[in-house]
Motif scaffolding. Structure first.
Motif, PDB file in Angstrom:
ATOM      1  N   ALA A  28      14.698  -0.581  12.045  1.00  0.00           N
ATOM      2  CA  ALA A  28      14.659  -1.233  10.782  1.00  0.00           C
ATOM      3  C   ALA A  28      14.133  -1.250   9.483  1.00  0.00           C
ATOM      4  O   ALA A  28      12.416  -1.085  10.031  1.00  0.00           O
ATOM      5  N   ALA A  29      14.218  -0.836   8.316  1.00  0.00           N
ATOM      6  CA  ALA A  29      13.029  -1.144   6.941  1.00  0.00           C
ATOM      7  C   ALA A  29      13.671  -1.560   5.949  1.00  0.00           C
ATOM      8  O   ALA A  29      13.640  -1.976   4.890  1.00  0.00           O
ATOM      9  N   ARG A  30      14.518  -2.760   6.714  1.00  0.00           N
ATOM     10  CA  ARG A  30      14.315  -4.012   5.089  1.00  0.00           C
ATOM     11  C   ARG A  30      15.555  -5.031   6.156  1.00  0.00           C
ATOM     12  O   ARG A  30      15.776  -4.656   6.779  1.00  0.00           O
TER      13      ARG A  30
ATOM     14  N   GLU B 172       2.032  -9.324   9.468  1.00  0.00           N
ATOM     15  CA  GLU B 172       1.678  -8.141   8.877  1.00  0.00           C
ATOM     16  C   GLU B 172       0.437  -8.980   7.906  1.00  0.00           C
ATOM     17  O   GLU B 172      -0.088  -9.065   7.108  1.00  0.00           O
ATOM     18  N   HIS B 173      -0.880  -7.535   8.806  1.00  0.00           N
ATOM     19  CA  HIS B 173      -2.164  -8.196   8.030  1.00  0.00           C
ATOM     20  C   HIS B 173      -1.917  -7.089   6.744  1.00  0.00           C
ATOM     21  O   HIS B 173      -2.133  -7.683   5.438  1.00  0.00           O
ATOM     22  N   ASP B 174      -0.644  -6.120   5.610  1.00  0.00           N
ATOM     23  CA  ASP B 174      -1.111  -5.561   4.387  1.00  0.00           C
ATOM     24  C   ASP B 174      -0.135  -6.508   3.733  1.00  0.00           C
ATOM     25  O   ASP B 174      -0.107  -6.106   2.712  1.00  0.00           O
TER      26      ASP B 174
ATOM     27  N   ARG C 198       0.579  -0.707  -0.004  1.00  0.00           N
ATOM     28  CA  ARG C 198       0.076   0.503  -0.129  1.00  0.00           C
ATOM     29  C   ARG C 198       0.883   1.100  -0.458  1.00  0.00           C
ATOM     30  O   ARG C 198       0.702   2.338   0.628  1.00  0.00           O
ATOM     31  N   ASP C 199       2.419   1.182  -0.295  1.00  0.00           N
ATOM     32  CA  ASP C 199       2.623   2.359  -0.408  1.00  0.00           C
ATOM     33  C   ASP C 199       3.629   2.869   0.418  1.00  0.00           C
ATOM     34  O   ASP C 199       3.863   4.492   0.437  1.00  0.00           O
ATOM     35  N   ILE C 200       3.527   2.039   1.887  1.00  0.00           N
ATOM     36  CA  ILE C 200       4.190   2.382   3.086  1.00  0.00           C
ATOM     37  C   ILE C 200       4.894   1.270   3.619  1.00  0.00           C
ATOM     38  O   ILE C 200       4.580   0.142   3.567  1.00  0.00           O
ATOM     39  N   THR C 201       6.180   1.916   3.944  1.00  0.00           N
ATOM     40  CA  THR C 201       7.432   1.492   4.045  1.00  0.00           C
ATOM     41  C   THR C 201       6.963   0.633   5.463  1.00  0.00           C
ATOM     42  O   THR C 201       6.500   1.294   6.846  1.00  0.00           O
ATOM     43  N   ILE C 202       7.161  -0.875   5.798  1.00  0.00           N
ATOM     44  CA  ILE C 202       7.072  -1.197   6.978  1.00  0.00           C
ATOM     45  C   ILE C 202       8.163  -0.843   7.749  1.00  0.00           C
ATOM     46  O   ILE C 202       9.284  -1.487   6.894  1.00  0.00           O
TER      47      ILE C 202
END
Length: 109
Positions: A40-42, A66-68, A29-33
């Motif tokens: 951490a982002a990756r 993670e629901h997305d 959804r174009d939102i970084t987890i």
């Protein structure tokens, strides 16, 4: 994550599980987890538990449902050339793949 084997009445029956390391960021959804524990982002471990549960695990060992993300996202991240391996336990899998907390605050990819 709760070991699904403990949730079953039959300890010899395990749900099908696929764990796939994913070095890049996740942007459903174009939102970084990002990891709620360490930021951490990756560099994730994507865990698909049949039939449709997807968990994300960080190198710091924080894990969440993670629901997305869907099973198709895990399948898309899978590298068909990679060797597949069976593990005796989730703990051995986490340790063997480097997601047991030892490499927290470290990006390996």
């Amino acid at each position: 994550m709760i070991n699904p084997a403990n949730a079953s009445h039959n300890p010899h029956q395990h749900p099908a599980t696929l764990a796939v390391p994913h070095p890049g960021p996740l942007n459903p959804r174009d939102i970084t987890i990002t990891c709620a524990r360490c930021g951490a982002a990756r560099d994730w471990l994507l865990i698909h538990v049949q039939p449709n549960l997807v968990f994300v695990r960080c190198r710091c060992a924080h894990e969440w449902h993670e629901h997305d993300l869907e099973a198709a996202d895990v399948a898309a991240a899978r590298n068909d050339a990679a060797d597949e391996r069976e593990w005796d336990s989730f703990e051995q899998m986490y340790r063997g793949l480097g997601f047991d907390g030892l490499f927290r605050h470290t990006y390996l990819s």
